[in-house]
Design a protein around this motif. Sequence first.
Motif, PDB file in Angstrom:
ATOM      1  N   SER A 205       0.563  -1.223  -0.006  1.00  0.00           N
ATOM      2  CA  SER A 205       0.006   0.111   0.092  1.00  0.00           C
ATOM      3  C   SER A 205       0.940   1.168  -0.103  1.00  0.00           C
ATOM      4  CB  SER A 205      -0.992  -0.066   1.164  1.00  0.00           C
ATOM      5  OG  SER A 205      -1.463  -1.197   1.310  1.00  0.00           O
ATOM      6  N   ILE A 206       0.345   2.316  -0.703  1.00  0.00           N
ATOM      7  CA  ILE A 206       1.009   3.588  -0.688  1.00  0.00           C
ATOM      8  C   ILE A 206       0.273   4.795  -0.005  1.00  0.00           C
ATOM      9  CG2 ILE A 206       1.737   5.434  -2.520  1.00  0.00           C
ATOM     10  CD1 ILE A 206       1.762   3.046  -4.479  1.00  0.00           C
ATOM     11  N   GLY A 207       0.894   5.525   0.561  1.00  0.00           N
ATOM     12  CA  GLY A 207       0.454   6.659   1.478  1.00  0.00           C
ATOM     13  C   GLY A 207       0.536   7.995   1.142  1.00  0.00           C
ATOM     14  N   ILE A 208      -0.317   8.824   0.931  1.00  0.00           N
ATOM     15  CA  ILE A 208      -0.321  10.328   0.514  1.00  0.00           C
ATOM     16  C   ILE A 208      -0.848  10.993   1.707  1.00  0.00           C
ATOM     17  CG2 ILE A 208      -0.745  11.968  -0.996  1.00  0.00           C
ATOM     18  CD1 ILE A 208       1.220   9.972  -2.352  1.00  0.00           C
ATOM     19  N   VAL A 209      -0.033  11.915   2.021  1.00  0.00           N
ATOM     20  CA  VAL A 209      -0.392  13.095   3.185  1.00  0.00           C
ATOM     21  C   VAL A 209      -0.837  14.332   2.155  1.00  0.00           C
ATOM     22  CG1 VAL A 209       0.150  14.717   4.773  1.00  0.00           C
ATOM     23  CG2 VAL A 209       0.981  12.260   5.214  1.00  0.00           C
ATOM     24  N   LEU A 210      -1.894  14.629   2.433  1.00  0.00           N
ATOM     25  CA  LEU A 210      -2.308  15.832   1.482  1.00  0.00           C
ATOM     26  C   LEU A 210      -2.602  17.186   2.404  1.00  0.00           C
ATOM     27  CD1 LEU A 210      -2.991  16.554  -1.489  1.00  0.00           C
ATOM     28  CD2 LEU A 210      -5.409  15.971  -0.937  1.00  0.00           C
ATOM     29  N   CYS A 211      -1.713  18.108   2.592  1.00  0.00           N
ATOM     30  CA  CYS A 211      -1.851  19.003   3.551  1.00  0.00           C
ATOM     31  C   CYS A 211      -1.722  20.224   2.821  1.00  0.00           C
ATOM     32  CB  CYS A 211      -0.540  19.143   4.480  1.00  0.00           C
ATOM     33  SG  CYS A 211       0.984  18.723   3.760  1.00  0.00           S
ATOM     34  N   LYS A 212      -1.974  21.439   3.565  1.00  0.00           N
ATOM     35  CA  LYS A 212      -2.071  22.811   3.029  1.00  0.00           C
ATOM     36  C   LYS A 212      -0.916  23.233   2.321  1.00  0.00           C
ATOM     37  CE  LYS A 212      -5.346  25.865   2.442  1.00  0.00           C
ATOM     38  NZ  LYS A 212      -4.695  26.427   1.363  1.00  0.00           N
ATOM     39  N   SER A 213       0.361  23.069   3.178  1.00  0.00           N
ATOM     40  CA  SER A 213       1.600  23.455   2.831  1.00  0.00           C
ATOM     41  C   SER A 213       2.532  22.604   3.201  1.00  0.00           C
ATOM     42  CB  SER A 213       1.842  24.885   3.267  1.00  0.00           C
ATOM     43  OG  SER A 213       1.687  25.051   4.594  1.00  0.00           O
ATOM     44  N   ALA A 214       3.854  22.591   2.534  1.00  0.00           N
ATOM     45  CA  ALA A 214       4.973  21.650   3.138  1.00  0.00           C
ATOM     46  C   ALA A 214       6.228  22.396   2.572  1.00  0.00           C
ATOM     47  CB  ALA A 214       4.759  20.483   2.688  1.00  0.00           C
ATOM     48  N   ASN A 215       7.145  22.245   3.302  1.00  0.00           N
ATOM     49  CA  ASN A 215       8.533  22.410   3.123  1.00  0.00           C
ATOM     50  C   ASN A 215       9.150  21.263   2.495  1.00  0.00           C
ATOM     51  OD1 ASN A 215      11.377  22.728   3.169  1.00  0.00           O
ATOM     52  ND2 ASN A 215      11.253  24.358   4.623  1.00  0.00           N
ATOM     53  N   LYS A 216       9.304  21.146   0.975  1.00  0.00           N
ATOM     54  CA  LYS A 216       9.828  20.045   0.100  1.00  0.00           C
ATOM     55  C   LYS A 216      10.898  19.539   0.795  1.00  0.00           C
ATOM     56  CE  LYS A 216       7.128  20.803  -4.010  1.00  0.00           C
ATOM     57  NZ  LYS A 216       7.176  21.020  -5.649  1.00  0.00           N
ATOM     58  N   LYS A 217      11.933  20.379   0.910  1.00  0.00           N
ATOM     59  CA  LYS A 217      13.307  19.917   1.230  1.00  0.00           C
ATOM     60  C   LYS A 217      13.295  19.112   2.625  1.00  0.00           C
ATOM     61  CE  LYS A 217      16.185  23.198  -1.372  1.00  0.00           C
ATOM     62  NZ  LYS A 217      17.240  24.224  -1.211  1.00  0.00           N
ATOM     63  N   PHE A 218      12.620  19.721   3.663  1.00  0.00           N
ATOM     64  CA  PHE A 218      12.414  19.261   4.768  1.00  0.00           C
ATOM     65  C   PHE A 218      11.752  17.825   4.937  1.00  0.00           C
ATOM     66  CE2 PHE A 218       9.950  18.598   9.040  1.00  0.00           C
ATOM     67  CZ  PHE A 218      11.125  18.406   9.841  1.00  0.00           C
ATOM     68  N   VAL A 219      10.469  17.738   4.168  1.00  0.00           N
ATOM     69  CA  VAL A 219       9.646  16.284   4.015  1.00  0.00           C
ATOM     70  C   VAL A 219      10.741  15.325   3.566  1.00  0.00           C
ATOM     71  CG1 VAL A 219       7.862  15.360   2.766  1.00  0.00           C
ATOM     72  CG2 VAL A 219       7.567  17.599   3.680  1.00  0.00           C
ATOM     73  N   GLU A 220      11.522  15.779   2.269  1.00  0.00           N
ATOM     74  CA  GLU A 220      12.643  14.757   1.643  1.00  0.00           C
ATOM     75  C   GLU A 220      13.390  14.504   2.717  1.00  0.00           C
ATOM     76  OE1 GLU A 220      12.588  13.204  -0.879  1.00  0.00           O
ATOM     77  OE2 GLU A 220      11.483  14.525  -2.634  1.00  0.00           O
ATOM     78  N   TYR A 221      13.775  15.286   3.622  1.00  0.00           N
ATOM     79  CA  TYR A 221      14.777  14.851   4.707  1.00  0.00           C
ATOM     80  C   TYR A 221      14.399  13.919   5.554  1.00  0.00           C
ATOM     81  CZ  TYR A 221      17.968  15.382   8.660  1.00  0.00           C
ATOM     82  OH  TYR A 221      18.941  15.472   9.730  1.00  0.00           O
ATOM     83  N   VAL A 222      13.080  14.315   6.148  1.00  0.00           N
ATOM     84  CA  VAL A 222      12.749  13.300   7.388  1.00  0.00           C
ATOM     85  C   VAL A 222      11.770  12.060   6.780  1.00  0.00           C
ATOM     86  CG1 VAL A 222      12.357  15.168   8.814  1.00  0.00           C
ATOM     87  CG2 VAL A 222      10.557  14.507   7.350  1.00  0.00           C
ATOM     88  N   ILE A 223      11.313  12.237   5.600  1.00  0.00           N
ATOM     89  CA  ILE A 223      10.588  10.726   4.928  1.00  0.00           C
ATOM     90  C   ILE A 223      11.359   9.603   4.765  1.00  0.00           C
ATOM     91  CG2 ILE A 223      10.747  11.165   2.557  1.00  0.00           C
ATOM     92  CD1 ILE A 223       7.686  10.809   2.539  1.00  0.00           C
ATOM     93  N   GLN A 224      12.852   9.841   4.559  1.00  0.00           N
ATOM     94  CA  GLN A 224      13.733   8.760   4.225  1.00  0.00           C
ATOM     95  C   GLN A 224      13.868   7.717   5.420  1.00  0.00           C
ATOM     96  OE1 GLN A 224      14.428   8.353   1.101  1.00  0.00           O
ATOM     97  NE2 GLN A 224      13.280  10.336   0.841  1.00  0.00           N
ATOM     98  N   ASP A 225      13.432   8.203   6.432  1.00  0.00           N
ATOM     99  CA  ASP A 225      13.675   7.018   7.562  1.00  0.00           C
ATOM    100  C   ASP A 225      12.470   6.045   7.716  1.00  0.00           C
ATOM    101  OD1 ASP A 225      16.105   7.936   8.416  1.00  0.00           O
ATOM    102  OD2 ASP A 225      15.372   9.413   9.951  1.00  0.00           O
ATOM    103  N   TYR A 226      11.368   6.331   7.003  1.00  0.00           N
ATOM    104  CA  TYR A 226      10.231   5.506   7.055  1.00  0.00           C
ATOM    105  C   TYR A 226      10.337   4.443   5.690  1.00  0.00           C
ATOM    106  CZ  TYR A 226       8.166   8.911  10.095  1.00  0.00           C
ATOM    107  OH  TYR A 226       7.877   9.724  11.176  1.00  0.00           O
ATOM    108  N   ASP A 227       9.770   3.129   6.277  1.00  0.00           N
ATOM    109  CA  ASP A 227      10.073   2.026   5.400  1.00  0.00           C
ATOM    110  C   ASP A 227       8.931   1.557   4.719  1.00  0.00           C
ATOM    111  OD1 ASP A 227       8.569   1.017   7.425  1.00  0.00           O
ATOM    112  OD2 ASP A 227       9.979  -0.413   8.175  1.00  0.00           O
TER     113      ASP A 227
END
Length: 402
Positions: free
Chosen positions: A348-370
């Motif tokens: 399964s694939i997950g998508i967070v759909l939010c009002k705004s996001a700092n892309k660089k920060f998201v890319e940084y933290v999301i890599q720790d999830y499997d």
Amino acid sequence: MKEEIEDKKELITTDATANAVQVIKAAILQSQQRALKAINQEQLALYYGIGRYVSANTRKKNWGKGALTAISEQLRKELPGLKGFSERNLKNMRTFYEEWRILENYNSAGGTAEFTGINTESSGRTDEMPTNPAVQTAELQVDDDIRQLQLTNLPDFPVVAFLSISFTHHTTILSQVKSYEERKFYIQFAADYKVKSEDLEQLMKDGLYNHQGQLPNNFKKTIPDQLLAYRTIAMFKDEYLLDYINTEELFVRDKDRDEKLIEQGIINNVKNFIMTFGKDFTFVGNQYHLEKFGVEQFPDLLFFNRELSALVCVELKDGPFKTAYLGQLAGYLRILDDEVRKPNENPSIGIVLCKSANKKFVEYVIQDYDRPMGVATYKTSADMDDRLKKVLPSVEDLEKLL
């Protein structure tokens, strides 16, 4: 005791045999791969040379109408069983030459090796007309083997990839893509991931090149099948316009209420949302009930994507991205994979759909999830630039037109 020794000898022999088989097998496969590579380079050289020859004689009107059809038919008569030289393919060879002859210019300017293996030491280039008017065709000559490209003036060109992918892949790329940079990207991609031409064509139609690096995600890391990972990247946008949600009711009370209103707006307009999200999505449900060890969970929206063959869980958030959203979504995906996913389906694939996001920060933290996840943002009609609103017709005007 003697029987044990014999059994041990047999075991050693079996192990040695298995090891030898693997070593020889690897050598055979490597040899086959090198042979195929050489054959492919030779074929590209031949097609490029024929493309130059056809270009010279068709573009300068040496041949009359229907010449390629006649040539193709005569080739089949004289070489029974010959494939790949239809009128259409002859035109593809001409396109291959005309679109990539720029590489020759770079080679000439840099004084480096000639790309095609075409003999340029003859009396004249094959794309120039002979001075003798009695000679109606340019001579076609191809060397025995293809030389490696060494483009000193074009250092970022994917030489190895260019020579390793098939002519079918080249034709597919040239027919679908006009941008030089985009063509280079798909050449390298096809070589790296051994993509079938039909799969490559679909990825180009899905706009993989333009989606690269747009949606913050961890798909390449968490989806072992790299082709599927790229398909997933191409499937989702980094921002969605939810212009059918009643924005007048939003942002007047509490955040939870706003998220419920956004969710309800999507449910009421689920067809529009699926069209916004992309093709091959099927709506499964909202506030989908999950339970594990007596603990109940309710993901906001659940879809199934036929092309990816995977459940897609969408979690709606009113406001900026927070790292806690990824943990929440990862929990949903774990339960979905254990309790809902069919054996023949992909994770399964997950998508967070939010009002705004700092892309660089998201890319940084999301890599720790499997678990495969991405973070997209959304805009409503209230977020649209006032100048753009003035240009676009109102909803009432559109309804009248429809």
